[in-house]
Design a protein around this motif. Structure first.
Motif, PDB file in Angstrom:
ATOM      1  N   ALA A  41      19.947  37.726 -22.993  1.00 18.22           N
ATOM      2  CA  ALA A  41      20.593  36.415 -23.044  1.00 18.22           C
ATOM      3  C   ALA A  41      20.580  35.858 -24.466  1.00 18.22           C
ATOM      4  O   ALA A  41      21.555  35.232 -24.907  1.00 18.22           O
ATOM      5  CB  ALA A  41      19.890  35.458 -22.086  1.00 18.22           C
ATOM      6  N   ALA A  42      19.492  36.103 -25.203  1.00 15.54           N
ATOM      7  CA  ALA A  42      19.428  35.650 -26.593  1.00 15.54           C
ATOM      8  C   ALA A  42      20.453  36.382 -27.453  1.00 15.54           C
ATOM      9  O   ALA A  42      21.085  35.775 -28.333  1.00 15.54           O
ATOM     10  CB  ALA A  42      18.026  35.864 -27.142  1.00 15.54           C
ATOM     11  N   VAL A  43      20.655  37.684 -27.218  1.00 20.03           N
ATOM     12  CA  VAL A  43      21.661  38.450 -27.961  1.00 20.03           C
ATOM     13  C   VAL A  43      23.051  37.885 -27.708  1.00 20.03           C
ATOM     14  O   VAL A  43      23.851  37.685 -28.634  1.00 20.03           O
ATOM     15  CB  VAL A  43      21.593  39.935 -27.569  1.00 20.03           C
ATOM     16  CG1 VAL A  43      22.778  40.696 -28.146  1.00 20.03           C
ATOM     17  CG2 VAL A  43      20.291  40.550 -28.068  1.00 20.03           C
ATOM     18  N   VAL A  44      23.370  37.589 -26.432  1.00 18.61           N
ATOM     19  CA  VAL A  44      24.691  37.039 -26.090  1.00 18.61           C
ATOM     20  C   VAL A  44      24.866  35.653 -26.682  1.00 18.61           C
ATOM     21  O   VAL A  44      25.941  35.298 -27.194  1.00 18.61           O
ATOM     22  CB  VAL A  44      24.866  37.020 -24.557  1.00 18.61           C
ATOM     23  CG1 VAL A  44      26.154  36.300 -24.169  1.00 18.61           C
ATOM     24  CG2 VAL A  44      24.875  38.440 -24.009  1.00 18.61           C
ATOM     25  N   LEU A  45      23.834  34.844 -26.644  1.00 16.70           N
ATOM     26  CA  LEU A  45      23.929  33.485 -27.161  1.00 16.70           C
ATOM     27  C   LEU A  45      24.166  33.475 -28.669  1.00 16.70           C
ATOM     28  O   LEU A  45      24.980  32.689 -29.178  1.00 16.70           O
ATOM     29  CB  LEU A  45      22.652  32.713 -26.826  1.00 16.70           C
ATOM     30  CG  LEU A  45      22.620  31.238 -27.237  1.00 16.70           C
ATOM     31  CD1 LEU A  45      23.721  30.471 -26.528  1.00 16.70           C
ATOM     32  CD2 LEU A  45      21.256  30.633 -26.928  1.00 16.70           C
ATOM     33  N   MET A  46      23.492  34.362 -29.397  1.00 20.17           N
ATOM     34  CA  MET A  46      23.663  34.410 -30.854  1.00 20.17           C
ATOM     35  C   MET A  46      25.034  34.945 -31.249  1.00 20.17           C
ATOM     36  O   MET A  46      25.581  34.552 -32.288  1.00 20.17           O
ATOM     37  CB  MET A  46      22.556  35.260 -31.474  1.00 20.17           C
ATOM     38  CG  MET A  46      21.179  34.624 -31.431  1.00 20.17           C
ATOM     39  SD  MET A  46      19.931  35.588 -32.334  1.00 20.17           S
ATOM     40  CE  MET A  46      19.918  37.099 -31.364  1.00 20.17           C
ATOM     41  N   ALA A  47      25.588  35.845 -30.438  1.00 22.23           N
ATOM     42  CA  ALA A  47      26.873  36.452 -30.784  1.00 22.23           C
ATOM     43  C   ALA A  47      28.054  35.801 -30.067  1.00 22.23           C
ATOM     44  O   ALA A  47      29.183  36.284 -30.194  1.00 22.23           O
ATOM     45  CB  ALA A  47      26.845  37.944 -30.442  1.00 22.23           C
ATOM     46  N   TRP A  48      27.838  34.716 -29.345  1.00 20.81           N
ATOM     47  CA  TRP A  48      28.926  34.068 -28.610  1.00 20.81           C
ATOM     48  C   TRP A  48      29.967  33.522 -29.597  1.00 20.81           C
ATOM     49  O   TRP A  48      29.607  32.975 -30.637  1.00 20.81           O
ATOM     50  CB  TRP A  48      28.378  32.939 -27.754  1.00 20.81           C
ATOM     51  CG  TRP A  48      29.373  32.404 -26.764  1.00 20.81           C
ATOM     52  CD1 TRP A  48      30.185  31.332 -26.895  1.00 20.81           C
ATOM     53  CD2 TRP A  48      29.654  32.955 -25.479  1.00 20.81           C
ATOM     54  NE1 TRP A  48      30.955  31.162 -25.788  1.00 20.81           N
ATOM     55  CE2 TRP A  48      30.658  32.143 -24.888  1.00 20.81           C
ATOM     56  CE3 TRP A  48      29.169  34.046 -24.764  1.00 20.81           C
ATOM     57  CZ2 TRP A  48      31.172  32.399 -23.619  1.00 20.81           C
ATOM     58  CZ3 TRP A  48      29.686  34.298 -23.493  1.00 20.81           C
ATOM     59  CH2 TRP A  48      30.664  33.481 -22.938  1.00 20.81           C
ATOM     60  N   PRO A  49      31.260  33.701 -29.298  1.00 17.41           N
ATOM     61  CA  PRO A  49      32.295  33.244 -30.236  1.00 17.41           C
ATOM     62  C   PRO A  49      32.169  31.756 -30.540  1.00 17.41           C
ATOM     63  O   PRO A  49      31.948  30.933 -29.644  1.00 17.41           O
ATOM     64  CB  PRO A  49      33.596  33.548 -29.485  1.00 17.41           C
ATOM     65  CG  PRO A  49      33.240  34.629 -28.536  1.00 17.41           C
ATOM     66  CD  PRO A  49      31.830  34.390 -28.127  1.00 17.41           C
ATOM     67  N   SER A  50      32.327  31.427 -31.809  1.00 17.21           N
ATOM     68  CA  SER A  50      32.203  30.031 -32.239  1.00 17.21           C
ATOM     69  C   SER A  50      33.534  29.290 -32.195  1.00 17.21           C
ATOM     70  O   SER A  50      33.565  28.070 -32.367  1.00 17.21           O
ATOM     71  CB  SER A  50      31.642  29.986 -33.667  1.00 17.21           C
ATOM     72  OG  SER A  50      32.481  30.709 -34.561  1.00 17.21           O
ATOM     73  N   GLU A  51      34.656  30.009 -31.965  1.00 16.95           N
ATOM     74  CA  GLU A  51      35.950  29.340 -31.898  1.00 16.95           C
ATOM     75  C   GLU A  51      36.034  28.443 -30.672  1.00 16.95           C
ATOM     76  O   GLU A  51      35.535  28.786 -29.602  1.00 16.95           O
ATOM     77  CB  GLU A  51      37.092  30.375 -31.851  1.00 16.95           C
ATOM     78  CG  GLU A  51      37.190  31.245 -33.089  1.00 16.95           C
ATOM     79  CD  GLU A  51      36.326  32.495 -32.971  1.00 16.95           C
ATOM     80  OE1 GLU A  51      35.445  32.502 -32.085  1.00 16.95           O
ATOM     81  OE2 GLU A  51      36.518  33.423 -33.766  1.00 16.95           O
TER      82      GLU A  51
END
Length: 253
Positions: free
Chosen positions: A34-44
């Motif tokens: 979940a931490a990996v997904v949260l850090m790499a979640w698109p910022s757009e």
């Protein structure tokens, strides 16, 4: 005899899945992914789903890369002590004297050691489902990635069991297992990254080529481990008359 009436498999499953460590590892594994997904979640703020968003594709690739590395590093820790643990507890000779076939013992040990890790992998499905609406990857690619991940974990577990049958200490078996597995993990990551943008080729490799080679290697290593248990050279006086533990540790390192 190998599955439904295998006392080794049943005992190992009960012993592994009822411990506090099993629930702790499950929670920790989910938190890391979940931490990996949260850090790499698109910022757009807005994503154009008519095309393949690079950020979404990067997110899915990073998710599977992180899961592959974590699962690959955890597999030897579960499997490398399956047979050496019996030797350390001085129950190896009693296990050999049981009516179970060596193949059934090896099969039960390997399946029991990898079942918990398989549960961790399947528990990550809800996280990857949240990433699918972003686009950039198809359901078939996700299924192929999971198949390749499971086959790789089975291969690494078989390496751990194979090394465990050749040593009398878990530490030696674990060191040698990592010496075999780490180059395979690094090579697989580099090879998979080199095929970026070739989704059809990736699907064919993940569905046909990689499982065929991996399962062949698994069968050969399990057969070798079962053959060694059928004619064990390290029994009698706890194996100390045959094995020099200090020399074995030096050669393993």
């Amino acid at each position: 005899m190998y599955v439904f009436e295998n006392p080794v498999l049943q005992r190992e499953l009960l012993g592994n899945l009822r411990t506090n460590r099993a629930f702790f590892l499950l929670g920790l594994y989910q938190l890391l992914l979940a931490a990996v997904v949260l850090m790499a979640w698109p910022s757009e703020q807005r994503l154009d789903l008519t095309i393949s968003p690079p950020s979404a594709t990067k997110l899915v690739n990073l998710f599977f890369l992180g899961q592959y590395v974590i699962a690959s590093l955890m597999a030897p820790s579960f499997a490398a002590g399956t047979i050496t643990g019996e030797k350390e507890r001085h129950t190896y000779e009693m296990l050999l004297a049981s009516p179970l076939r060596p193949g059934a013992i090896v099969f039960g040990k390997m399946v029991a050691s990898l079942t918990h890790l398989g549960m961790l992998i399947l528990a990550s499905l809800p996280i990857i489902v949240l990433c699918l609406p972003l686009g950039g990857v198809s359901v078939y690619e996700v299924l192929a990635a999971y198949l390749g991940l499971i086959v790789s974990v089975i291969l690494f577990g078989a390496i751990g069991v194979f090394c465990s049958s050749y040593f009398s200490r878990t530490s030696s078996s674990l060191v040698v297992s990592y010496l075999f597995i780490l180059p395979l993990v690094i090579g697989a990551i580099l090879f998979w990254a080199s095929l970026e943008g070739q989704g059809e080729l990736r699907l064919k490799l993940a569905l046909l080529v990689i499982p065929a080679f991996a399962l062949s290697a698994v069968i050969l290593m399990c057969s070798a481990a079962a053959g060694r248990m059928l004619y064990p050279p390290d029994v009698g006086s706890e194996g100390k008359e045959v094995i020099d533990l200090e020399r074995e540790a030096e050669e393993a390192v």
